[in-house]
Design a protein around this motif. Structure first.
Motif, mmCIF file in Angstrom:
data_model
loop_
_atom_site.group_PDB
_atom_site.id
_atom_site.type_symbol
_atom_site.label_atom_id
_atom_site.label_comp_id
_atom_site.label_asym_id
_atom_site.label_seq_id
_atom_site.Cartn_x
_atom_site.Cartn_y
_atom_site.Cartn_z
ATOM 1 N N PRO A 65 -14.706 17.389 -13.518
ATOM 2 C CA PRO A 65 -14.499 17.675 -14.944
ATOM 3 C C PRO A 65 -13.108 18.164 -15.323
ATOM 4 N N MET A 66 -12.503 19.025 -14.537
ATOM 5 C CA MET A 66 -11.204 19.568 -14.923
ATOM 6 C C MET A 66 -10.055 18.572 -14.749
ATOM 7 N N ARG A 67 -10.321 17.428 -14.171
ATOM 8 C CA ARG A 67 -9.294 16.380 -14.028
ATOM 9 C C ARG A 67 -9.612 15.178 -14.914
ATOM 10 N N SER A 68 -10.534 15.361 -15.841
ATOM 11 C CA SER A 68 -10.951 14.255 -16.691
ATOM 12 C C SER A 68 -9.790 13.731 -17.528
ATOM 13 N N MET A 69 -9.952 12.497 -17.983
ATOM 14 C CA MET A 69 -8.921 11.834 -18.791
ATOM 15 C C MET A 69 -9.523 11.376 -20.114
ATOM 16 N N SER A 70 -8.735 11.481 -21.168
ATOM 17 C CA SER A 70 -9.168 10.999 -22.483
ATOM 18 C C SER A 70 -8.892 9.506 -22.603
ATOM 19 N N CYS A 71 -9.503 8.899 -23.587
ATOM 20 C CA CYS A 71 -9.240 7.479 -23.860
ATOM 21 C C CYS A 71 -7.781 7.274 -24.241
ATOM 22 N N GLU A 72 -7.194 8.255 -24.915
ATOM 23 C CA GLU A 72 -5.789 8.159 -25.298
ATOM 24 C C GLU A 72 -4.891 8.133 -24.061
ATOM 25 N N GLU A 73 -5.193 8.956 -23.069
ATOM 26 C CA GLU A 73 -4.402 8.976 -21.838
ATOM 27 C C GLU A 73 -4.527 7.652 -21.088
ATOM 28 N N ILE A 74 -5.736 7.120 -21.035
ATOM 29 C CA ILE A 74 -5.952 5.821 -20.382
ATOM 30 C C ILE A 74 -5.190 4.736 -21.126
ATOM 31 N N GLN A 75 -5.249 4.764 -22.435
ATOM 32 C CA GLN A 75 -4.568 3.773 -23.274
ATOM 33 C C GLN A 75 -3.065 3.811 -23.053
ATOM 34 N N GLU A 76 -2.499 5.005 -22.933
ATOM 35 C CA GLU A 76 -1.051 5.129 -22.709
ATOM 36 C C GLU A 76 -0.640 4.538 -21.362
ATOM 37 N N ILE A 77 -1.447 4.766 -20.336
ATOM 38 C CA ILE A 77 -1.136 4.239 -19.007
ATOM 39 C C ILE A 77 -1.189 2.721 -19.001
ATOM 40 N N GLU A 78 -2.192 2.162 -19.654
ATOM 41 C CA GLU A 78 -2.395 0.716 -19.633
ATOM 42 C C GLU A 78 -1.619 -0.001 -20.738
ATOM 43 N N LYS A 97 -22.564 4.518 -20.720
ATOM 44 C CA LYS A 97 -23.964 4.149 -20.947
ATOM 45 C C LYS A 97 -24.608 3.593 -19.685
ATOM 46 N N ASN A 98 -23.818 2.921 -18.849
ATOM 47 C CA ASN A 98 -24.325 2.287 -17.636
ATOM 48 C C ASN A 98 -24.081 3.109 -16.370
ATOM 49 N N GLY A 99 -23.583 4.336 -16.509
ATOM 50 C CA GLY A 99 -23.472 5.255 -15.391
ATOM 51 C C GLY A 99 -22.231 5.134 -14.518
ATOM 52 N N TYR A 100 -21.212 4.397 -14.961
ATOM 53 C CA TYR A 100 -19.985 4.238 -14.186
ATOM 54 C C TYR A 100 -18.997 5.385 -14.421
ATOM 55 N N VAL A 101 -19.074 5.978 -15.599
ATOM 56 C CA VAL A 101 -18.280 7.159 -15.922
ATOM 57 C C VAL A 101 -19.199 8.161 -16.626
ATOM 58 N N THR A 102 -18.744 9.400 -16.669
ATOM 59 C CA THR A 102 -19.473 10.428 -17.400
ATOM 60 C C THR A 102 -18.472 11.345 -18.080
ATOM 61 N N LYS A 103 -18.947 12.115 -19.039
ATOM 62 C CA LYS A 103 -18.048 13.036 -19.731
ATOM 63 C C LYS A 103 -17.672 14.178 -18.810
ATOM 64 N N GLY A 104 -16.402 14.547 -18.882
ATOM 65 C CA GLY A 104 -15.892 15.695 -18.148
ATOM 66 C C GLY A 104 -15.520 16.778 -19.144
ATOM 67 N N GLU A 107 -8.423 18.811 -25.806
ATOM 68 C CA GLU A 107 -8.232 19.141 -27.212
ATOM 69 C C GLU A 107 -9.500 18.771 -27.974
ATOM 70 N N ARG A 108 -9.451 17.806 -28.882
ATOM 71 C CA ARG A 108 -10.659 17.438 -29.622
ATOM 72 C C ARG A 108 -11.295 16.152 -29.104
ATOM 73 N N SER A 109 -10.781 15.624 -28.010
ATOM 74 C CA SER A 109 -11.294 14.369 -27.448
ATOM 75 C C SER A 109 -12.178 14.639 -26.239
ATOM 76 N N ASN A 110 -13.078 13.714 -25.985
ATOM 77 C CA ASN A 110 -13.860 13.784 -24.755
ATOM 78 C C ASN A 110 -12.987 13.353 -23.587
ATOM 79 N N GLY A 111 -13.179 14.002 -22.475
ATOM 80 C CA GLY A 111 -12.559 13.573 -21.233
ATOM 81 C C GLY A 111 -13.610 12.851 -20.408
ATOM 82 N N TYR A 112 -13.200 11.905 -19.589
ATOM 83 C CA TYR A 112 -14.137 11.119 -18.786
ATOM 84 C C TYR A 112 -13.732 11.162 -17.327
ATOM 85 N N ILE A 113 -14.758 11.110 -16.471
ATOM 86 C CA ILE A 113 -14.539 11.057 -15.026
ATOM 87 C C ILE A 113 -15.342 9.890 -14.448
#
Length: 89
Positions: A24-37, A54-61, A65-71
């Motif tokens: 959880p403490m190393r989770s990444m937001s969609c914005e961070e992923i978008q910037e990398i890609e 939804k299919n269990g490949y990632v989960t919320k971390g 700030e105000r965004s969800n992080g994912y792991i």
């Protein structure tokens, strides 16, 4: 029915894995992923992350700030391992 992963979903899983987003403490937001890609729209990343969640490949971390992080989950790591084995053949 198992989710068929497309290129962008593999890219997202690979980014999470390479950046250590496995707890959880190393989770990444969609914005961070978008910037990398370098995708122009974060909504594209968000849509694919939600499907992966939804299919269990990632989960919320932890929230970022105000965004969800994912792991990445074990299922997501296994999908990457399977794709690597397929590429070796």
């Amino acid at each position: 029915m198992e989710l068929e992963l497309n290129r962008i979903k593999y890219v997202i899983l690979n980014i999470l894995n390479k950046h250590g987003a496995k707890e959880p403490m190393r989770s990444m937001s969609c914005e961070e992923i978008q910037e990398i890609e370098n995708y122009s729209a974060v909504t594209t990343i968000y849509k694919h992350v939600r499907t992966l969640e939804k299919n269990g490949y990632v989960t919320k971390g932890a929230r970022i700030e105000r965004s969800n992080g994912y792991i990445i989950t074990k299922k997501g790591l296994n999908a990457l391992l399977e794709s690597a084995k397929y590429m070796e053949d």
